[in-house]
Design a protein around this motif. Structure first.
Motif, PDB file in Angstrom:
ATOM      1  N   GLU A  55       0.817  -1.218   0.000  1.00  5.84           N
ATOM      2  CA  GLU A  55       0.000   0.000   0.000  1.00  5.84           C
ATOM      3  C   GLU A  55       0.849   1.267   0.000  1.00  5.84           C
ATOM      4  OE1 GLU A  55      -2.665  -0.496   3.296  1.00  5.84           O
ATOM      5  OE2 GLU A  55      -3.928  -1.903   2.190  1.00  5.84           O
ATOM      6  N   SER A  56       2.090   1.178   0.440  1.00  5.81           N
ATOM      7  CA  SER A  56       2.948   2.360   0.517  1.00  5.81           C
ATOM      8  C   SER A  56       3.712   2.619  -0.778  1.00  5.81           C
ATOM      9  CB  SER A  56       3.943   2.219   1.667  1.00  5.81           C
ATOM     10  OG  SER A  56       4.923   1.243   1.359  1.00  5.81           O
ATOM     11  N   ARG A  57       3.561   1.746  -1.761  1.00  6.81           N
ATOM     12  CA  ARG A  57       4.338   1.893  -2.999  1.00  6.81           C
ATOM     13  C   ARG A  57       4.040   3.193  -3.732  1.00  6.81           C
ATOM     14  NH1 ARG A  57       4.240  -3.791  -6.108  1.00  6.81           N
ATOM     15  NH2 ARG A  57       2.036  -3.578  -5.679  1.00  6.81           N
ATOM     16  N   HIS A  58       2.869   3.782  -3.543  1.00 10.88           N
ATOM     17  CA  HIS A  58       2.587   5.060  -4.216  1.00 10.88           C
ATOM     18  C   HIS A  58       3.466   6.173  -3.648  1.00 10.88           C
ATOM     19  CE1 HIS A  58       0.737   5.943  -0.534  1.00 10.88           C
ATOM     20  NE2 HIS A  58      -0.508   6.024  -0.864  1.00 10.88           N
ATOM     21  N   ALA A  59       3.746   6.121  -2.331  1.00 11.79           N
ATOM     22  CA  ALA A  59       4.553   7.162  -1.692  1.00 11.79           C
ATOM     23  C   ALA A  59       6.050   6.853  -1.785  1.00 11.79           C
ATOM     24  CB  ALA A  59       4.155   7.307  -0.236  1.00 11.79           C
ATOM     25  N   ALA A  60       6.383   5.583  -1.762  1.00 10.09           N
ATOM     26  CA  ALA A  60       7.786   5.162  -1.819  1.00 10.09           C
ATOM     27  C   ALA A  60       7.869   4.018  -2.826  1.00 10.09           C
ATOM     28  CB  ALA A  60       8.267   4.705  -0.444  1.00 10.09           C
ATOM     29  N   PRO A  61       7.991   4.358  -4.127  1.00  7.02           N
ATOM     30  CA  PRO A  61       7.972   3.310  -5.161  1.00  7.02           C
ATOM     31  C   PRO A  61       9.076   2.268  -4.945  1.00  7.02           C
ATOM     32  CG  PRO A  61       7.946   5.507  -6.129  1.00  7.02           C
ATOM     33  CD  PRO A  61       8.202   5.674  -4.670  1.00  7.02           C
ATOM     34  N   THR A  62       8.668   1.032  -4.852  1.00  2.56           N
ATOM     35  CA  THR A  62       9.602  -0.076  -4.684  1.00  2.56           C
ATOM     36  C   THR A  62       9.099  -1.270  -5.473  1.00  2.56           C
ATOM     37  OG1 THR A  62       8.435  -0.796  -2.699  1.00  2.56           O
ATOM     38  CG2 THR A  62      10.371   0.570  -2.345  1.00  2.56           C
ATOM     39  N   ASP A  63      10.009  -2.185  -5.716  1.00  2.00           N
ATOM     40  CA  ASP A  63       9.679  -3.463  -6.329  1.00  2.00           C
ATOM     41  C   ASP A  63       9.614  -4.459  -5.177  1.00  2.00           C
ATOM     42  OD1 ASP A  63       9.413  -5.680  -7.987  1.00  2.00           O
ATOM     43  OD2 ASP A  63      11.544  -5.749  -8.478  1.00  2.00           O
ATOM     44  N   VAL A  64       8.456  -5.018  -4.909  1.00  2.00           N
ATOM     45  CA  VAL A  64       8.254  -5.872  -3.737  1.00  2.00           C
ATOM     46  C   VAL A  64       8.255  -7.341  -4.138  1.00  2.00           C
ATOM     47  CG1 VAL A  64       6.729  -6.400  -1.795  1.00  2.00           C
ATOM     48  CG2 VAL A  64       6.894  -4.048  -2.653  1.00  2.00           C
ATOM     49  N   VAL A  65       9.023  -8.135  -3.393  1.00  2.00           N
ATOM     50  CA  VAL A  65       9.050  -9.582  -3.535  1.00  2.00           C
ATOM     51  C   VAL A  65       8.893 -10.172  -2.125  1.00  2.00           C
ATOM     52  CG1 VAL A  65      10.477  -9.571  -5.622  1.00  2.00           C
ATOM     53  CG2 VAL A  65      11.579  -9.665  -3.384  1.00  2.00           C
ATOM     54  N   ALA A  66       8.645 -11.457  -2.032  1.00  2.00           N
ATOM     55  CA  ALA A  66       8.471 -12.092  -0.726  1.00  2.00           C
ATOM     56  C   ALA A  66       9.303 -13.357  -0.637  1.00  2.00           C
ATOM     57  CB  ALA A  66       6.999 -12.402  -0.486  1.00  2.00           C
ATOM     58  N   ILE A  67       9.699 -13.673   0.592  1.00  2.89           N
ATOM     59  CA  ILE A  67      10.458 -14.897   0.868  1.00  2.89           C
ATOM     60  C   ILE A  67       9.749 -15.631   2.003  1.00  2.89           C
ATOM     61  CG2 ILE A  67      12.662 -15.891   1.565  1.00  2.89           C
ATOM     62  CD1 ILE A  67      13.965 -13.204   0.720  1.00  2.89           C
ATOM     63  N   HIS A  68       9.436 -16.888   1.760  1.00  6.19           N
ATOM     64  CA  HIS A  68       8.839 -17.738   2.792  1.00  6.19           C
ATOM     65  C   HIS A  68       9.871 -18.795   3.185  1.00  6.19           C
ATOM     66  CE1 HIS A  68       5.967 -20.074   5.068  1.00  6.19           C
ATOM     67  NE2 HIS A  68       6.379 -21.156   4.414  1.00  6.19           N
ATOM     68  N   VAL A  69      10.087 -18.944   4.479  1.00  2.00           N
ATOM     69  CA  VAL A  69      11.017 -19.964   4.975  1.00  2.00           C
ATOM     70  C   VAL A  69      10.195 -21.130   5.510  1.00  2.00           C
ATOM     71  CG1 VAL A  69      12.882 -20.500   6.574  1.00  2.00           C
ATOM     72  CG2 VAL A  69      12.751 -18.231   5.513  1.00  2.00           C
ATOM     73  N   HIS A  70      10.429 -22.293   4.933  1.00  2.00           N
ATOM     74  CA  HIS A  70       9.698 -23.520   5.288  1.00  2.00           C
ATOM     75  C   HIS A  70      10.602 -24.333   6.201  1.00  2.00           C
ATOM     76  CE1 HIS A  70       7.755 -27.370   4.970  1.00  2.00           C
ATOM     77  NE2 HIS A  70       6.869 -26.938   4.069  1.00  2.00           N
ATOM     78  N   HIS A  71      10.282 -24.312   7.504  1.00  2.00           N
ATOM     79  CA  HIS A  71      11.082 -25.050   8.488  1.00  2.00           C
ATOM     80  C   HIS A  71      10.705 -26.530   8.554  1.00  2.00           C
ATOM     81  CE1 HIS A  71      11.105 -20.900  10.103  1.00  2.00           C
ATOM     82  NE2 HIS A  71      12.346 -21.185  10.428  1.00  2.00           N
ATOM     83  N   GLY A  72       9.472 -26.817   8.190  1.00  2.86           N
ATOM     84  CA  GLY A  72       8.990 -28.186   8.310  1.00  2.86           C
ATOM     85  C   GLY A  72       8.739 -28.601   9.752  1.00  2.86           C
ATOM     86  N   LEU A  73       8.662 -27.646  10.666  1.00  3.96           N
ATOM     87  CA  LEU A  73       8.487 -27.969  12.084  1.00  3.96           C
ATOM     88  C   LEU A  73       7.043 -28.294  12.446  1.00  3.96           C
ATOM     89  CD1 LEU A  73      10.765 -25.275  13.743  1.00  3.96           C
ATOM     90  CD2 LEU A  73      11.178 -27.735  13.571  1.00  3.96           C
ATOM     91  N   SER A  74       6.121 -27.668  11.776  1.00  2.00           N
ATOM     92  CA  SER A  74       4.706 -27.835  12.077  1.00  2.00           C
ATOM     93  C   SER A  74       4.070 -28.793  11.077  1.00  2.00           C
ATOM     94  CB  SER A  74       4.001 -26.476  11.983  1.00  2.00           C
ATOM     95  OG  SER A  74       2.601 -26.636  11.947  1.00  2.00           O
ATOM     96  N   ARG A  75       3.064 -29.503  11.524  1.00  2.00           N
ATOM     97  CA  ARG A  75       2.334 -30.360  10.582  1.00  2.00           C
ATOM     98  C   ARG A  75       1.592 -29.512   9.555  1.00  2.00           C
ATOM     99  NH1 ARG A  75      -2.911 -32.669  13.816  1.00  2.00           N
ATOM    100  NH2 ARG A  75      -3.614 -30.648  14.565  1.00  2.00           N
ATOM    101  N   TYR A  76       1.498 -28.201   9.823  1.00  3.07           N
ATOM    102  CA  TYR A  76       0.834 -27.277   8.908  1.00  3.07           C
ATOM    103  C   TYR A  76       1.819 -26.521   8.011  1.00  3.07           C
ATOM    104  CZ  TYR A  76      -2.963 -28.126  12.180  1.00  3.07           C
ATOM    105  OH  TYR A  76      -3.902 -28.725  12.972  1.00  3.07           O
ATOM    106  N   ALA A  77       3.087 -26.871   8.061  1.00  3.73           N
ATOM    107  CA  ALA A  77       4.111 -26.123   7.317  1.00  3.73           C
ATOM    108  C   ALA A  77       3.802 -26.052   5.822  1.00  3.73           C
ATOM    109  CB  ALA A  77       5.491 -26.739   7.549  1.00  3.73           C
TER     110      ALA A  77
END
Length: 156
Positions: A55-77
């Motif tokens: 939502e802030s990209r209009h005020a501070a233009p950035t290229d947004v990416v995401a990183i998910h770390v999969h620990h495998g610790l939870s049965r819901y991982a």
């Protein structure tokens, strides 16, 4: 008990204030157009951060990416990873999922998982050529960090 149950309901918080604070911080610390990686666990805090950054990209233009770390610790991982994949796709942003393995024998599960998570985030950010990695922490996360710092023996 879930930390969110001890705080005010979401509708009582000024979501716009969070977005404005994120926009100010990005404008002050990140070059316009820079690629920003958001650590996305799928929890409320990281989803709120991702939303605020987007939502802030209009005020501070950035290229947004995401990183998910999969620990495998939870049965819901796997479910968390799938949720993050769907969320990133719904926003049209790139997501990298980093699977980690770690040895918890010498340091304990939480400390070993945290180290593996930070290493995976750094590796993912380098691979995605991100200028910065943003992580969300709620109050209980901060308390855990302080307690760990106080009670973790340091080599001298």
């Amino acid at each position: 008990m879930d930390g969110s149950r001890r705080s005010a309901p979401a509708e009582q918080h000024d979501a716009g204030a969070v977005g404005r604070a994120v926009a100010r911080s990005l404008a002050a610390h990140v070059a316009p157009g820079a690629r920003i990686a958001v650590a996305l666990s799928g929890g409320r805090d990281s989803v709120a951060l991702l939303t605020a950054v987007l939502e802030s990209r209009h005020a501070a233009p950035t290229d947004v990416v995401a990183i998910h770390v999969h620990h495998g610790l939870s049965r819901y991982a796997d479910d968390w990873a799938a949720f993050c994949t769907r969320l990133a796709a719904s926003h049209g942003i790139e997501l990298v999922t980093q699977r980690v393995r770690f040895d918890a024998k010498s340091r304990g599960v939480e400390a070993a998982a945290r180290s593996a998570r930070y290493e995976a985030l750094a590796t993912g950010a380098r691979a995605m050529e991100a200028a910065a990695i943003l992580l969300a922490h709620h109050q209980d996360d901060q308390l855990e960090t302080v307690i760990e710092a106080v009670y973790t023996p340091r080599a001298t």
